[in-house]
Design a protein around this motif. Structure first.
Motif, short mmCIF file in Angstrom:
data_model
loop_
_atom_site.label_atom_id
_atom_site.label_comp_id
_atom_site.label_asym_id
_atom_site.label_seq_id
_atom_site.Cartn_x
_atom_site.Cartn_y
_atom_site.Cartn_z
N ALA A 1 0.78 -1.32 0.01
CA ALA A 1 -0.07 -0.20 0.04
C ALA A 1 0.79 1.21 -0.01
O ALA A 1 2.14 1.26 0.48
N ASP A 2 0.34 2.33 -0.68
CA ASP A 2 0.82 3.81 -0.47
C ASP A 2 0.47 4.44 0.90
O ASP A 2 1.38 5.17 1.45
N ILE A 3 -0.55 4.16 1.24
CA ILE A 3 -1.23 4.69 2.57
C ILE A 3 -2.27 3.75 3.18
O ILE A 3 -2.95 2.92 2.39
N ILE A 4 -1.96 3.46 4.60
CA ILE A 4 -2.88 2.61 5.35
C ILE A 4 -3.66 3.48 6.23
O ILE A 4 -3.11 4.77 6.79
N THR A 5 -4.94 3.22 6.67
CA THR A 5 -5.74 4.08 7.60
C THR A 5 -6.38 3.18 8.71
O THR A 5 -7.63 3.10 8.73
N PRO A 6 -5.54 2.74 9.48
CA PRO A 6 -6.07 2.27 10.65
C PRO A 6 -6.67 2.84 11.92
O PRO A 6 -6.15 4.15 11.97
N ASN A 7 -7.40 2.39 12.48
CA ASN A 7 -8.01 3.30 13.70
C ASN A 7 -7.22 2.70 14.82
O ASN A 7 -6.19 1.49 14.65
N LEU A 8 -7.12 3.10 16.15
CA LEU A 8 -6.41 2.44 17.18
C LEU A 8 -6.72 0.92 17.54
O LEU A 8 -5.45 0.56 17.49
N PRO A 9 -7.50 0.35 17.69
CA PRO A 9 -7.74 -1.11 17.83
C PRO A 9 -7.22 -1.77 16.58
O PRO A 9 -6.54 -2.75 16.91
N PRO B 1 4.62 3.61 3.05
CA PRO B 1 5.09 5.02 3.30
C PRO B 1 4.34 6.23 3.90
O PRO B 1 4.80 7.05 4.56
N TYR B 2 2.93 6.02 3.75
CA TYR B 2 2.08 6.95 4.50
C TYR B 2 0.87 6.41 5.11
O TYR B 2 0.69 5.11 4.98
N GLY B 3 0.58 6.96 6.22
CA GLY B 3 -0.35 6.23 7.22
C GLY B 3 -1.25 7.38 7.72
O GLY B 3 -0.72 8.41 8.23
N LEU B 4 -2.23 6.88 8.07
CA LEU B 4 -3.28 7.95 9.04
C LEU B 4 -3.76 6.92 10.19
O LEU B 4 -4.51 6.07 9.88
N LEU B 5 -3.43 7.39 11.24
CA LEU B 5 -3.75 6.60 12.48
C LEU B 5 -4.86 7.57 12.84
O LEU B 5 -4.80 8.59 13.57
N LEU C 1 -1.01 11.54 11.02
CA LEU C 1 -0.51 11.23 9.68
C LEU C 1 1.01 11.13 9.66
O LEU C 1 1.81 11.89 10.18
N TRP C 2 1.62 9.84 9.06
CA TRP C 2 2.88 9.66 9.05
C TRP C 2 3.39 9.66 7.64
O TRP C 2 2.25 9.38 6.73
N MET C 3 4.33 10.48 7.01
CA MET C 3 5.02 10.41 5.90
C MET C 3 6.32 10.26 5.72
O MET C 3 7.09 10.14 6.69
N PRO C 4 6.91 10.20 4.60
CA PRO C 4 8.14 9.76 4.67
C PRO C 4 9.25 10.84 5.20
O PRO C 4 10.30 10.54 5.64
N ASP C 5 8.63 11.97 5.24
CA ASP C 5 9.41 13.29 5.80
C ASP C 5 9.05 13.61 7.17
O ASP C 5 9.56 14.53 7.55
N GLY C 6 8.01 12.76 8.00
CA GLY C 6 7.78 13.26 9.18
C GLY C 6 6.56 12.90 9.53
O GLY C 6 5.73 12.17 8.86
N THR C 7 6.01 13.66 10.73
CA THR C 7 4.46 13.23 10.98
C THR C 7 3.80 14.51 11.20
O THR C 7 4.41 15.77 11.38
N ARG C 8 2.55 14.56 11.34
CA ARG C 8 1.63 15.66 11.46
C ARG C 8 0.31 15.38 12.13
O ARG C 8 -0.28 14.27 11.63
N TRP C 9 -0.17 16.14 12.94
CA TRP C 9 -1.28 15.93 13.54
C TRP C 9 -2.32 16.59 12.62
O TRP C 9 -2.18 17.96 12.36
N LEU C 10 -3.37 16.02 12.60
CA LEU C 10 -4.77 16.41 11.93
C LEU C 10 -5.97 16.10 12.69
O LEU C 10 -6.27 15.49 13.24
N ASP C 11 -6.37 17.50 13.31
CA ASP C 11 -7.15 17.49 14.31
C ASP C 11 -8.71 17.83 13.89
O ASP C 11 -8.62 18.53 12.88
N ALA C 12 -9.55 17.42 14.45
CA ALA C 12 -11.14 17.72 14.10
C ALA C 12 -12.06 17.52 15.16
O ALA C 12 -11.86 16.89 16.16
N PRO C 13 -13.27 18.45 15.03
CA PRO C 13 -14.08 18.26 16.36
C PRO C 13 -14.52 17.02 16.29
O PRO C 13 -14.92 16.47 15.40
N ARG C 14 -15.22 16.73 17.57
CA ARG C 14 -15.96 15.59 17.73
C ARG C 14 -17.32 15.80 17.56
O ARG C 14 -17.97 16.73 18.11
#
Length: 273
Positions: A136-144, A174-178, A192-205
């Motif tokens: 995969a180019d990107i995976i999108t797992p939730n915490l469990p 290489p990419y993933g969204l936890l 979000l993790w990427m080949p060059d680092g990570t980034r938090w993506l925040d959203a309201p619940r």
């Protein structure tokens, strides 16, 4: 993210008679986001908004035939892989996509339904981890799901999420969204993790119980947005941001639907209906 021609996307997933998750959710999402939807079914599932009653896997031979016939005919720009119940199915998917590699492969490691019903066994889990994650180019797992992939406890804090990203990235994508929606917080933080680092993506619940198939919709929205990207300058971060914004709007509009007595679906066509 508009291309000069309509891109084609493929979902490889199980079915949902209620239309909120799996194959049906992916087709709706692709269509809502301007991508032509094709599909290969991996399992027929008897479920509704309240839970899963039965799962009947499609034979490996028929899955292989579906893939070969489709990929021999249609040029696919992006693939979303959902429910994979066995090692043989995972291997069949990997072989087909390796022979005719699409530009993008998004893997949603579906293992547990929103109702809590387990959808794959331990062998299927290991197959997803060992065969499909590296593809995969990107995976999108939730915490469990992330914890299941790594054989660890489910994270219960932001710091624990951060601590597991390195091990998840080491699995090969290489990419993933936890996705951090399981944390008991007022916000929904994704990492979000990427080949060059990570980034938090925040959203309201959002105060909605209409989360049936939300993970399916997000991963297929990411695949749709990636399919629209120009090959010369692919902006993966922008595609993920756009997909998350679309899902937020779909969840906000979900109260306009009246589907079932359990966890309802997002409103995939909120911009159209």
């Amino acid at each position: 993210m508009v291309s000069h021609s309509t891109p084609n996307a493929l979902t490889i997933a199980g079915s949902d008679p209620s239309g909120g998750a799996g194959l049906q959710a992916d087709i709706k999402t692709f269509s809502a986001l301007g991508v032509y939807a094709t599909n290969v079914i991996t399992a027929v599932i008897a479920q509704n908004t309240r839970g899963v009653v039965a799962v009947e896997p499609v034979s490996v031979a028929l899955i292989r035939t579906q893939l070969d016939n489709l990929l021999d005919d249609v040029e696919i720009d992006a693939v979303k892989i959902g429910m994979v119940a066995s090692r043989d199915v995972a291997q069949t998917i990997a072989e087909a996509l390796t022979r005719r590699r699409p530009r993008w492969i998004v893997l949603d490691p579906v293992m547990v339904a929103k109702s809590g019903d387990r959808l794959v066994d331990d062998e299927g889990l290991r197959a997803v981890r060992d065969i499909l994650v590296p593809l995969a180019d990107i995976i999108t797992p939730n915490l469990p799901e992330a914890a299941a992939l790594l054989g660890t406890d489910t994270p219960r804090s932001l710091s624990a999420m951060e601590a597991m990203v390195g091990d998840l990235a080491a699995l090969g994508a290489p990419y993933g969204l936890l996705k951090g929606g399981h944390l008991p917080l007022e916000r929904c933080p994704d990492l979000l993790w990427m080949p060059d680092g990570t980034r938090w993506l925040d959203a309201p619940r959002l105060s909605t119980r209409n989360l049936h198939g939300a993970g399916c919709a997000l991963s297929s929205a990411i695949a749709a947005q990636l399919a629209h990207l120009p090959p010369a300058r692919p902006d993966v971060e922008a595609a993920i941001d756009a997909a998350k914004q679309w899902l937020h709007q779909a969840l906000t509009a979900s109260e306009r639907l009246n589907v079932g007595q359990g966890k309802g679906p997002p409103h995939h066509f909120h911009a159209w209906w």
